[in-house]
Design an enzyme around this catalytic site. Structure first.
Site, PDB file in Angstrom:
ATOM      1  N   GLY A 161       0.745  -1.044   0.207  1.00 49.49           N
ATOM      2  CA  GLY A 161       0.141   0.082   0.277  1.00 49.49           C
ATOM      3  C   GLY A 161       0.968   1.214  -0.079  1.00 49.49           C
ATOM      4  O   GLY A 161       2.085   1.285  -0.227  1.00 49.49           O
ATOM      5  N   ASN A 162       0.138   2.247   0.399  1.00 46.70           N
ATOM      6  CA  ASN A 162       1.108   3.676   0.109  1.00 46.70           C
ATOM      7  C   ASN A 162       0.352   4.488   1.430  1.00 46.70           C
ATOM      8  O   ASN A 162      -0.805   4.170   1.942  1.00 46.70           O
ATOM      9  CB  ASN A 162       1.117   4.368  -1.015  1.00 46.70           C
ATOM     10  CG  ASN A 162      -0.335   4.815  -1.678  1.00 46.70           C
ATOM     11  OD1 ASN A 162      -1.107   5.579  -0.983  1.00 46.70           O
ATOM     12  ND2 ASN A 162      -0.775   4.097  -2.621  1.00 46.70           N
ATOM     13  N   ARG A 163       0.978   5.733   1.701  1.00 53.27           N
ATOM     14  CA  ARG A 163       0.551   6.529   2.920  1.00 53.27           C
ATOM     15  C   ARG A 163      -0.415   7.442   2.541  1.00 53.27           C
ATOM     16  O   ARG A 163      -0.762   8.298   3.254  1.00 53.27           O
ATOM     17  CB  ARG A 163       1.917   7.309   3.446  1.00 53.27           C
ATOM     18  CG  ARG A 163       2.750   6.505   3.999  1.00 53.27           C
ATOM     19  CD  ARG A 163       3.905   7.239   4.490  1.00 53.27           C
ATOM     20  NE  ARG A 163       5.112   6.359   4.592  1.00 53.27           N
ATOM     21  CZ  ARG A 163       5.428   5.716   5.921  1.00 53.27           C
ATOM     22  NH1 ARG A 163       4.340   5.667   6.718  1.00 53.27           N
ATOM     23  NH2 ARG A 163       6.420   4.898   6.081  1.00 53.27           N
TER      24      ARG A 163
END
Ligand code: C5P
Length: 420
Positions: free
Chosen positions: A217-219
């Protein structure tokens, strides 16, 4: 913040108790002003207990303190939930026959109305005209939700969820505070400059599944995308919000399409565009460029053999570039208008702006919004600094540092200036 919470006489008045709770728990000082009709649904005792302050409906109570003007004058925000057809008609025509309508006339604070009524009443030309008049004057009228109404019928007219109402109202108040004192002499000129347009906004960050419990995922928090969607709805657009893993209350008035992975987002976006009539796409979402080549149906296990410290190697494949694909597919027609985002860190081959300029050329979109990202920079924050870049100009416009709702305003100002 001092908030006046108006409650008009509809069955949804019970949900206003939750709105009140959320506001007081967030530390706001709330004065509840119900109409006489509202008290048929929820009584004075509830409002006084939950707000910790006396409640009245009439201009004739507490005459020495001139309550009927003081409340409005001192408020930082006036929120009415639910706002009935009758209350909006009285507000639109400047009637002042109870404490709530006098407060609405006396205030310079931002006013947010959350309507709730049967679909027929919401769609009646009288209500439509009253809502238009109120919006023209700068009042925020939240789009009602679609769904089950009081009886067995359903349709538009449901009061949005309390969390969404509070989120919208506080965003409006924060925007007004950031803009400074309002010129009360008239409406904001471009208030409904997206009326009649269909806007699609992607928000959040995709998750690329590895196995049933893990993902890459990412932030991205979705805050900027939600602010972009909310501002479009406020300007009168029909908004479809494709959200990837966002844990925020949905902005009122947006149709939400939840997705998880880049492939989900690709499929949903293409389906919406294929239906036709989309005027603007804003790709705010942080879409994973790569996904695991293989999805393990069962959870990937650690090895436990004697001296076996091996770890699996995750092979990645590229995801489709949704933004570039949208630009390619629209061909020479040039519609919809497409806005891309670029989250850059800058590196030894160039700074944020030079990478952004190259990305704009590569993707072929009409406007690129670039920002510098880092672990505690931009992602998840309430404020940011962005640079706007256009393909037809060498100019770069910098917005911020400021809150994401102000950035959304600047983005829509730029888009509207380019729209035919
Ligand atoms: O290439 P990069 O990920 O930096 O591009 C960012 C922009 O492209 C964003 O607007 C993002 O939503 C979009 N994007 C996309 N499909 C991808 C990757 C990014 O549409 N696979």
């Amino acid at each position: 913040m001092r908030v006046v919470l108006g409650v008009a006489g509809g069955i949804a008045a019970y949900k206003a108790a939750l709105v009140l709770r959320l506001l007081t728990e967030a530390g706001h000082q709330v004065t509840v002003v119900p109409t006489e009709a509202a008290l048929h649904f929820v009584g004075v005792a509830t409002w006084e207990a939950l707000s910790g302050a006396p409640v009245s409906t009439q201009v004739w109570d507490d005459i020495p303190s001139v309550r009927h003007v003081r409340l409005g004058q001192e408020a930082d925000l006036v929120l009415v939930a639910p706002a009935t057809a009758d209350l909006m008609a009285r507000a639109a025509h400047g009637l002042a026959d109870d404490l709530l309508t006098t407060t609405l006339l006396a205030t310079h604070a931002p006013v947010v109305l959350a309507p709730a009524m049967h679909t027929e009443m919401w769609l009646h030309p009288a209500t439509v005209a009253n809502v238009a008049l109120l919006r023209e004057r700068g009042v925020t009228v939240i789009e009602p939700a679609c769904g089950r109404l009081t009886g067995t019928d359903s349709g538009p007219g449901r009061l949005p969820e309390p969390e969404a109402i509070v989120h919208e109202a506080l965003t409006v108040a924060a925007g007004a505070a950031a803009r400074g004192p309002v010129d009360a002499s008239g409406p904001q000129p471009d208030h409904l400059d997206l009326a009649g347009r269909h806007v699609v906004v992607s928000a959040g960050g995709t998750r690329e599944p590895l196995d049933p419990v893990r993902f890459l995922g990412n932030r991205s928090s979705g805050k900027q995308g939600y602010a972009v969607a909310q501002e479009a709805a406020r300007r009168g657009a029909r908004v479809t919000l494709i959200c990837a893993n966002v844990a925020l209350p949905v902005p009122a008035g947006c149709d939400v399409v939840p997705v998880e992975s880049a492939l989900d987002l690709h499929r949903e976006m293409n389906a919406i565009v294929a239906r036709g009539g989309v005027d603007v796409i804003v790709m705010t979402a942080a879409v994973a460029d790569f996904r695991p080549a293989h999805y393990a149906e069962q959870k990937i296990k650690k090895t436990h053999g004697e001296g076996d410290e091996s770890a699996p190697v995750v092979e990645l494949v590229r995801n489709p570039d949704i933004l570039a694909g949208l630009v390619q597919d629209r061909g020479v027609a040039g519609t919809p208008y497409i806005v891309g985002f670029a989250a850059e860190t800058g590196d030894e081959t160039g700074d944020v702006l030079s990478h952004a300029r190259a990305k704009l050329t590569r993707k072929g979109c009409d406007l690129l919004v670039a920002n510098k990202v880092g672990i505690s920079q931009t992602f998840g924050q309430d404020t940011s600094t962005v640079h706007l870049l256009w393909p037809y100009s060498e100019e770069t416009r910098t917005i911020g540092p400021t809150d994401k709702s102000r950035i959304a305003i600047a983005i829509w100002d730029a888009v509207v200036a380019d729209l035919p």
